[in-house]
Design a protein around this motif. Structure first.
Motif, PDB file in Angstrom:
ATOM      1  N   VAL A   1       0.831  -1.206   0.000  1.00 46.04           N
ATOM      2  CA  VAL A   1       0.000   0.000   0.000  1.00 46.04           C
ATOM      3  C   VAL A   1       0.866   1.258   0.000  1.00 46.04           C
ATOM      4  O   VAL A   1       0.643   2.192  -0.787  1.00 46.04           O
ATOM      5  CB  VAL A   1      -0.950  -0.008   1.215  1.00 46.04           C
ATOM      6  CG1 VAL A   1      -1.672   1.343   1.339  1.00 46.04           C
ATOM      7  CG2 VAL A   1      -1.961  -1.142   1.094  1.00 46.04           C
ATOM      8  N   LEU A   2       1.861   1.287   0.885  1.00 40.45           N
ATOM      9  CA  LEU A   2       2.707   2.479   0.960  1.00 40.45           C
ATOM     10  C   LEU A   2       3.542   2.656  -0.301  1.00 40.45           C
ATOM     11  O   LEU A   2       3.792   3.782  -0.745  1.00 40.45           O
ATOM     12  CB  LEU A   2       3.620   2.408   2.190  1.00 40.45           C
ATOM     13  CG  LEU A   2       2.947   2.675   3.539  1.00 40.45           C
ATOM     14  CD1 LEU A   2       3.973   2.584   4.670  1.00 40.45           C
ATOM     15  CD2 LEU A   2       2.291   4.051   3.550  1.00 40.45           C
ATOM     16  N   SER A   3       3.993   1.553  -0.893  1.00 39.24           N
ATOM     17  CA  SER A   3       4.775   1.647  -2.132  1.00 39.24           C
ATOM     18  C   SER A   3       3.965   2.309  -3.230  1.00 39.24           C
ATOM     19  O   SER A   3       4.462   3.188  -3.955  1.00 39.24           O
ATOM     20  CB  SER A   3       5.239   0.260  -2.584  1.00 39.24           C
ATOM     21  OG  SER A   3       6.160  -0.291  -1.668  1.00 39.24           O
ATOM     22  N   LEU A   4       2.721   1.927  -3.368  1.00 38.65           N
ATOM     23  CA  LEU A   4       1.861   2.522  -4.397  1.00 38.65           C
ATOM     24  C   LEU A   4       1.637   4.012  -4.120  1.00 38.65           C
ATOM     25  O   LEU A   4       1.707   4.853  -5.031  1.00 38.65           O
ATOM     26  CB  LEU A   4       0.522   1.789  -4.443  1.00 38.65           C
ATOM     27  CG  LEU A   4       0.555   0.344  -4.973  1.00 38.65           C
ATOM     28  CD1 LEU A   4      -0.807  -0.321  -4.802  1.00 38.65           C
ATOM     29  CD2 LEU A   4       0.982   0.324  -6.436  1.00 38.65           C
ATOM     30  N   SER A   5       1.375   4.344  -2.850  1.00 41.24           N
ATOM     31  CA  SER A   5       1.133   5.745  -2.486  1.00 41.24           C
ATOM     32  C   SER A   5       2.373   6.601  -2.730  1.00 41.24           C
ATOM     33  O   SER A   5       2.287   7.703  -3.282  1.00 41.24           O
ATOM     34  CB  SER A   5       0.703   5.833  -1.025  1.00 41.24           C
ATOM     35  OG  SER A   5       0.536   7.174  -0.621  1.00 41.24           O
TER      36      SER A   5
END
Length: 387
Positions: free
Chosen positions: A17-21
């Motif tokens: 999730v954080l990688s995409l954000s």
């Protein structure tokens, strides 16, 4: 600051999730599951920012932070904490983490933390560039000073000015120290004060460099009514951070109700700065003593309506033979670190004001310099009034 970012978390869902954000925000994201894997990725990629969970199996986030800082003190590390991990978050800040965010990670809060990390990195880079340029300037002036020492008397005025530049540059190290403390403690007020002081005084060095007189022409002073405490107050502000760094108590004492005096404030600034720098250097060399290091600065009325400046230290002091040689051109008590022109230049400035520069010293009893300037009407014929 580059856009490479290392994300460290043992939970795959959080990494995803954080990688995409972060990718949507323009970062090039590299990920790791453990502290050991993170160190390997860091050595390969060298990202400017590391975002790591504070609690992980094996190597935790705080240990990872410490090991990253050993590899690269300039890397910015942001910690991801749970709501019950505030004590750990505080520990990480004490170990120079840039910031921390709590789970679940809010994108807006994370962007604020990343922005602050970028600002810290940018300021540190600017500070390093500024310091490098300053060191280069001081080195160039020092080389010029060595050449000037071999010239005839016509070159002594320019050499004295160059020595003043080097002394001011030494005081600027105190400004740099203040900025570094601001970065370490994340204190904005320290950063603003230190940065403004640094810029102002580097400009002063540049101005002094451009104002070097022709080798064959003596310096002409410009006298005008001045608050006699002004030059000493400027020097105290300039040197206080350096004194603190050296463990020296720098004390300024002004006699109340002093009237204006006819003097050249820029010249007296250079004169007194030489004396204060010498006093700080003496305290640094005094060795182990039970009482604390102390440098006292005082300005007060002198007999007959004049002005008296006093610079006193409790350093190692000097024997009578050394005192007799102090104002000899090219004689220095600092060995290769001194030029032997600073005190000679200071005495010349005091004499151009119609005054005298006196010294009292004894081994183990410190040193006191006293500059006595006469009342204004005795200055006629000493130089240009500039009025």
């Amino acid at each position: 600051m580059d856009r490479n970012l290392l994300l460290v978390d043992d939970e795959e869902g959080i990494r995803t999730v954080l990688s995409l954000s972060l990718a949507d925000a323009g970062y090039v994201v590299h990920t790791a599951r453990t502290g050991e894997e993170a160190l390997a990725v860091f050595d390969r990629v060298r990202p400017g920012v590391v975002l790591t969970d504070i609690k992980m199996p094996g190597m935790d986030g705080i240990e990872l932070l410490e090991r990253l800082k050993k590899r690269d003190p300039d890397v910015e590390v942001i910690m991801i904490t749970g709501h019950g991990d505030i004590d750990l978050a505080i520990q990480s800040i004490q170990r120079e983490a840039a910031d921390f965010v709590t789970k679940p990670v809010n994108d807006a809060i994370l962007e604020i933390a990343l922005k602050r990390a970028r600002e810290r990195s940018h300021l540190r880079r600017q500070l390093r560039e500024y310091t490098t340029n300053l060191e280069r300037m001081v080195e160039e002036k020092s080389r010029a000073l060595v050449r000037a020492e071999r010239l005839a008397a016509a070159g002594q005025a320019a050499a004295g000015m160059a020595h003043a530049i080097k002394n001011i540059a030494g005081g600027l190290e105190g400004c740099i120290f203040l900025l570094e403390q601001g970065l370490k403690q994340d204190r904005r007020v320290y950063l603003e004060q230190g940065w403004e002081m640094l810029k102002a005084n580097v400009e002063k060095i540049k101005d002094l460099s451009l104002a070097l007189l022709d080798y064959s022409r003596p310096e002409e002073l410009h006298f005008h009514p001045t608050d006699p405490a002004g030059p000493l107050e400027e020097i105290a502000a300039l040197m206080r951070a350096r004194a603190r760094e050296q463990g020296v108590d720098l004390v300024l004492d002004k006699a109340p109700g002093m009237s204006q005096a006819l003097l050249d404030p820029e010249a007296m600034h250079r004169c007194l700065l030489n004396l204060v720098v010498n006093a700080l250097d003496a305290c640094a060399e005094r060795g182990e003593r039970p009482e604390p290091c102390r440098v006292e600065l005082r300005v007060e009325p002198d007999a007959g309506g004049g002005v008296r400046y006093v610079v006193r230290d409790n350093g190692p002091g000097m024997d009578a033979d050394t005192v007799d040689m102090l104002f000899t051109v090219f004689f220095s008590t600092k060995g290769g670190r001194g030029t032997g022109l600073g005190l000679a230049a200071s005495r010349k400035i005091v004499e151009q004001h119609g005054g005298v520069l006196e010294v009292e010293s004894a081994p183990g009893r410190g040193t006191t310099f006293t500059a006595r300037l006469p009342r204004p009407e005795t200055l006629r014929g000493s130089g240009s009034t500039g009025m």
